[in-house]
Every structure is written in C-alpha cells, then in structure tokens.
Design a protein around this motif. Structure first.
Motif, PDB file in Angstrom:
ATOM      1  N   GLN A   1      10.173  -5.456  -4.453  1.00 25.84           N
ATOM      2  CA  GLN A   1      11.354  -4.905  -5.141  1.00 25.84           C
ATOM      3  C   GLN A   1      10.966  -4.424  -6.546  1.00 25.84           C
ATOM      4  N   ALA A   2      10.178  -5.250  -7.240  1.00 23.91           N
ATOM      5  CA  ALA A   2       9.759  -4.872  -8.599  1.00 23.91           C
ATOM      6  C   ALA A   2       8.852  -3.639  -8.559  1.00 23.91           C
ATOM      7  N   MET A   3       7.976  -3.605  -7.577  1.00 26.52           N
ATOM      8  CA  MET A   3       7.054  -2.475  -7.436  1.00 26.52           C
ATOM      9  C   MET A   3       7.813  -1.167  -7.187  1.00 26.52           C
ATOM     10  N   ALA A   4       8.796  -1.239  -6.296  1.00 24.60           N
ATOM     11  CA  ALA A   4       9.587  -0.043  -5.981  1.00 24.60           C
ATOM     12  C   ALA A   4      10.373   0.402  -7.209  1.00 24.60           C
ATOM     13  N   ALA A   5      10.979  -0.559  -7.909  1.00 21.79           N
ATOM     14  CA  ALA A   5      11.787  -0.214  -9.084  1.00 21.79           C
ATOM     15  C   ALA A   5      10.916   0.442 -10.153  1.00 21.79           C
ATOM     16  N   ALA A   6       9.711  -0.105 -10.364  1.00 23.15           N
ATOM     17  CA  ALA A   6       8.832   0.430 -11.412  1.00 23.15           C
ATOM     18  C   ALA A   6       8.410   1.861 -11.113  1.00 23.15           C
ATOM     19  N   ARG A   7       8.396   2.241  -9.845  1.00 21.55           N
ATOM     20  CA  ARG A   7       7.931   3.578  -9.449  1.00 21.55           C
ATOM     21  C   ARG A   7       9.066   4.524  -9.085  1.00 21.55           C
TER      22      ARG A   7
ATOM     23  N   ALA B   1       0.838  -1.208   0.000  1.00 20.55           N
ATOM     24  CA  ALA B   1       0.000   0.000   0.000  1.00 20.55           C
ATOM     25  C   ALA B   1       0.873   1.259   0.000  1.00 20.55           C
ATOM     26  N   ALA B   2       1.969   1.220   0.750  1.00 17.66           N
ATOM     27  CA  ALA B   2       2.852   2.391   0.817  1.00 17.66           C
ATOM     28  C   ALA B   2       3.478   2.665  -0.545  1.00 17.66           C
ATOM     29  N   LEU B   3       3.982   1.618  -1.201  1.00 12.64           N
ATOM     30  CA  LEU B   3       4.616   1.815  -2.512  1.00 12.64           C
ATOM     31  C   LEU B   3       3.590   2.290  -3.542  1.00 12.64           C
ATOM     32  N   LEU B   4       2.387   1.704  -3.509  1.00 15.00           N
ATOM     33  CA  LEU B   4       1.353   2.128  -4.459  1.00 15.00           C
ATOM     34  C   LEU B   4       0.970   3.590  -4.233  1.00 15.00           C
ATOM     35  N   ALA B   5       1.151   4.060  -2.995  1.00 11.87           N
ATOM     36  CA  ALA B   5       0.850   5.465  -2.677  1.00 11.87           C
ATOM     37  C   ALA B   5       2.086   6.360  -2.851  1.00 11.87           C
ATOM     38  N   GLY B   6       3.142   5.804  -3.454  1.00 15.31           N
ATOM     39  CA  GLY B   6       4.307   6.632  -3.801  1.00 15.31           C
ATOM     40  C   GLY B   6       5.247   6.914  -2.649  1.00 15.31           C
ATOM     41  N   ARG B   7       5.223   6.081  -1.612  1.00 15.38           N
ATOM     42  CA  ARG B   7       6.110   6.303  -0.467  1.00 15.38           C
ATOM     43  C   ARG B   7       7.334   5.383  -0.557  1.00 15.38           C
ATOM     44  N   HIS B   8       8.466   5.902  -0.090  1.00 12.87           N
ATOM     45  CA  HIS B   8       9.663   5.068   0.086  1.00 12.87           C
ATOM     46  C   HIS B   8       9.460   4.189   1.318  1.00 12.87           C
ATOM     47  N   VAL B   9      10.042   2.974   1.296  1.00 15.45           N
ATOM     48  CA  VAL B   9       9.740   2.010   2.365  1.00 15.45           C
ATOM     49  C   VAL B   9      11.014   1.392   2.949  1.00 15.45           C
ATOM     50  N   MET B  10      11.042   1.358   4.274  1.00 15.00           N
ATOM     51  CA  MET B  10      12.115   0.706   5.028  1.00 15.00           C
ATOM     52  C   MET B  10      11.490  -0.457   5.789  1.00 15.00           C
ATOM     53  N   LEU B  11      12.080  -1.645   5.654  1.00 19.07           N
ATOM     54  CA  LEU B  11      11.495  -2.857   6.232  1.00 19.07           C
ATOM     55  C   LEU B  11      12.349  -3.369   7.383  1.00 19.07           C
ATOM     56  N   GLU B  12      11.717  -3.695   8.532  1.00 21.71           N
ATOM     57  CA  GLU B  12      12.426  -4.414   9.605  1.00 21.71           C
ATOM     58  C   GLU B  12      12.866  -5.776   9.061  1.00 21.71           C
TER      59      GLU B  12
ATOM     60  N   SER C   1      17.644   1.683  -4.157  1.00 23.05           N
ATOM     61  CA  SER C   1      17.128   0.674  -3.235  1.00 23.05           C
ATOM     62  C   SER C   1      18.265  -0.215  -2.775  1.00 23.05           C
ATOM     63  N   GLU C   2      18.060  -0.888  -1.640  1.00 25.82           N
ATOM     64  CA  GLU C   2      19.000  -1.915  -1.190  1.00 25.82           C
ATOM     65  C   GLU C   2      18.165  -3.096  -0.715  1.00 25.82           C
ATOM     66  N   VAL C   3      18.231  -4.182  -1.480  1.00 22.39           N
ATOM     67  CA  VAL C   3      17.426  -5.365  -1.173  1.00 22.39           C
ATOM     68  C   VAL C   3      18.365  -6.566  -1.187  1.00 22.39           C
ATOM     69  N   ASP C   4      18.573  -7.172  -0.027  1.00 18.83           N
ATOM     70  CA  ASP C   4      19.443  -8.352   0.049  1.00 18.83           C
ATOM     71  C   ASP C   4      18.694  -9.447   0.800  1.00 18.83           C
ATOM     72  N   LEU C   5      18.426 -10.529   0.088  1.00 20.92           N
ATOM     73  CA  LEU C   5      17.664 -11.633   0.683  1.00 20.92           C
ATOM     74  C   LEU C   5      18.544 -12.810   1.099  1.00 20.92           C
ATOM     75  N   ALA C   6      19.867 -12.667   0.997  1.00 17.89           N
ATOM     76  CA  ALA C   6      20.755 -13.809   1.272  1.00 17.89           C
ATOM     77  C   ALA C   6      20.513 -14.437   2.653  1.00 17.89           C
ATOM     78  N   PRO C   7      20.348 -13.647   3.728  1.00 16.52           N
ATOM     79  CA  PRO C   7      20.119 -14.299   5.032  1.00 16.52           C
ATOM     80  C   PRO C   7      18.828 -15.110   5.046  1.00 16.52           C
ATOM     81  N   MET C   8      17.800 -14.583   4.388  1.00 16.48           N
ATOM     82  CA  MET C   8      16.489 -15.245   4.399  1.00 16.48           C
ATOM     83  C   MET C   8      16.465 -16.486   3.512  1.00 16.48           C
ATOM     84  N   VAL C   9      17.306 -16.507   2.484  1.00 20.15           N
ATOM     85  CA  VAL C   9      17.415 -17.713   1.643  1.00 20.15           C
ATOM     86  C   VAL C   9      17.852 -18.900   2.516  1.00 20.15           C
ATOM     87  N   HIS C  10      18.806 -18.653   3.432  1.00 18.55           N
ATOM     88  CA  HIS C  10      19.250 -19.746   4.314  1.00 18.55           C
ATOM     89  C   HIS C  10      18.117 -20.228   5.227  1.00 18.55           C
ATOM     90  N   VAL C  11      17.292 -19.291   5.692  1.00 22.14           N
ATOM     91  CA  VAL C  11      16.161 -19.691   6.548  1.00 22.14           C
ATOM     92  C   VAL C  11      15.188 -20.543   5.734  1.00 22.14           C
TER      93      VAL C  11
END
Ligand code: NAP
Length: 303
Positions: A100-106, A75-86, A276-286
C-alpha cells in the motif's frame, strides 16, 4: 486498457479470463505463468522478462496463491504498474501494508479485491441492515476442499490459510454488511494431523456473532449468513447471492458469475480515478483467529 494476468491456474481460467474477455474496459495483452497460458495471448514464463518486454501493459492482475504473490506485486509496483490482487491480498497483513505504501508513493493503483463482496445481494443486505440493531449473527461456510482446490497442497502449507481461504470470503461479506464492527473473542481450529493449516474453525466474535467454517462437506455446499435484528431476521444465502428477509426471498440471483466482471469494472474505475482500494478487515479476523485459536488435532487429510 491492456492488462496482464499472472498465475494461470484454477481461478484465472474459471473467472478472470472470461471476465476480462467480456469487459468493455480491458484487453488481455499478456499472461505470465510457469505452465499455463491463454490461447491467442502472448505468454511469458518469467515475470521480469514480461515487465521488460511489455511496458505498454500498465496493469497486472495477480491470481497466484498468497505466499508467492508478494514478490510479484512488489516487482510490478517498482516497475510502475497498477496492481490488482486476488483474495486474500497477502500471506500477512504487514506485506499488504508495505505494498500500500509503495503504491501510494508512486501514484499507482493497488486494489485488494474481495470477490464475494460483489455477490448479487451483498449491497442490498448492507442497505437493509444500515438502520437496524444486530442482536445475533451466524455464518455457516461449509464446502468441499476437493472440489474447489483439487490437489492444491498450498492451501495446507504455512500461509495457505486452510479453511480461512474460503472463510475469508464470508468474513469479507460480514465486514461489509454489519452496521458496526465486531472483533474476535475466541476460536477453535481443527488441524489435520498431517497438515499445517486448519480444515475447520469455529469462531466467536463480540456482539453475539459466531461462525462455523468446514472444508469437509460433501454434497450440497452451504454458504449462509443469518442475522437477527431488532426488526426481524435477514439471511444471505448462496455466498451472498440470495437475500432473504423474514424468511422470504427478497432479492439477488443464484449465480456467482457477476462477481469477477464487477471486480474488473471497479479496477477500471480506480485506475481512471488514480485511486487505490485496500481493505484488510476480513484478513484481520483471520489473523486474530490464528492468534487466539485453540488447536484441536483431527484426522489426517489427503486429496
Ligand atoms: P492455483 O490454481 O493453485 O494457482 C494459481 C497459479 O499460480 C498456478 O496455476 C501457478 O501457475 C501459480 N503458482 C502457484 N504457486 C506458485 C509459486 N509458488 N510461484 C509462482 N507461481 C505459482 O490456485 P487458485 O485456486 O487459482 O487460487 C489462486 C488465488 O485465487 C488464491 O488466493 C485463492 O484464494 C483465490 N481464489 C481461488 C478460488 C478457487 O475456486 N480456487 C476462488 C476465488 C479465489 P504456474 O505453475 O503456471 O506458474
């Protein structure tokens, strides 16, 4: 820049609010939470109402647990906001790819934060390891779930990740400091008889890397990563905050209070640079542990 905090719970109060208050880059302009609020800051209990009422707040920081977080991020990205995720940045890998795709497209910033990577000694450990051959590494991440997640049943619900909620912090450091990537080869997961997610895990990776995660440790907590190399041993202790080389303290500081200020400084840089900075490497191991893991049922757990 004006920022809104969403999900005023344990980590928002413990770390995000003080980090934003101390930052030269940010002004906490609004909060969104069904029950929580911050003194002196406009509060909303409905995210859509916040988005409609405060177009001047162009950045949102989402401190909700991972399962409910996606709808807010979308919802935040669709409303044009930058987003920081815990951390962890999502309940699944695919939903973070979608964001990631949504943010890049906007042309918006998406930042998947990993607070443990900002611990005092992580950069120094990475630099020390860069020109060495790692022959063995072991993570010991043992803490008391009752202390860090008091009464938070979501950690034991599907998507809550159980002991991987803290364990992914260790994996975020491992994936940052190792000079070459490793992959999981085996896992044993201990599930309390009355819960959906593991309370302990023993992991084996390629390259002689192993990990021991346990959420049942009372008393002193252990957040250590030990690494053997062709030129001697190194250890990161206290969650990446203290560096030891050859058994002697070689850097860092025994405090976690620098991590969240560093995350907010990085978010300010990313927004200013339009990146943007998106790194999923830690979560891939999970995800791999939950795919490969051998299930062991242990005693029921209640808070
Ligand atoms: P928390 O206190 O249980 O939850 C944070 C807030 O999210 C709650 O106060 C709640 O606010 C909101 N929330 C919870 N479930 C929701 C739902 N289904 N729908 C909408 N809002 C919901 O959790 P936390 O410990 O702060 O953890 C949040 C995130 O931070 C997690 O991803 C965790 O891994 C990460 N983290 C936690 C710690 C820690 O020490 N606890 C440390 C580092 C990172 P309202 O009820 O007021 O809406």
């Amino acid at each position: 820049m004006k920022i809104a905090l969403v999900g005023i719970g344990k980590i928002a109060v413990d770390q995000h609010v003080p980090a934003i208050a101390a930052s030269p880059d940010w002004e906490l302009a609004a909060t969104v939470s069904r029950k929580g609020s911050v003194d002196g800051v406009e509060s909303f209990s409905d995210f859509a109402a916040f988005l409609a009422a405060r177009p001047d707040v162009t950045v949102v920081s989402l401190c909700l647990p991972p399962v409910p977080r996606y709808d807010y991020a979308e919802a935040a990205l669709l409303a044009g906001r930058h987003v920081m995720l815990e951390k962890p940045p999502g309940a699944t890998l695919a939903e973070v790819h979608a964001l990631q795709a949504m943010a890049a497209a906007r042309g918006l910033t998406l930042y998947t934060t990993w607070h443990s990577r900002m611990a005092h000694a992580v950069a120094a450990a990475k630099a020390w390891l860069a020109d060495k051959a790692v022959t063995r590494a072991h993570i010991t991440w043992r803490e008391d779930v009752r202390k860090w997640h008091p009464g938070q049943d979501w950690v034991f619900e599907p998507g809550g990740m159980g002991v991987f909620d803290p364990g992914v912090n260790a994996l975020s450091i491992l994936t940052e400091i190792l000079p070459a990537p490793v992959h999981m080869t085996a896992a044993t997961l201990e599930f309390p008889a009355n819960r959906q997610t593991p309370i302990a895990a023993q992991l084996r990776f390629s390259g002689n890397v192993t990990a021991d995660f346990d959420w049942r440790q009372t008393g002193p907590q252990t957040w250590d990563i030990t690494v053997e190399t062709d030129r001697g041993p190194m250890a990161l202790r206290m969650g990446g905050n203290v560096l030891e080389i050859d058994g002697k303290v070689a850097g860092g500081e025994n405090s976690i209070m620098g991590e969240y200020p560093a995350l907010y400084a990085r978010m300010a840089e990313l927004v200013a640079a339009g990146q943007s900075e998106v790194d999923l490497a830690p979560m891939v191991h999970v995800a791999d542990a939950l795919t490969l893991g051998r299930r062991v049922v242990v005693d029921s757990f209640d808070f």
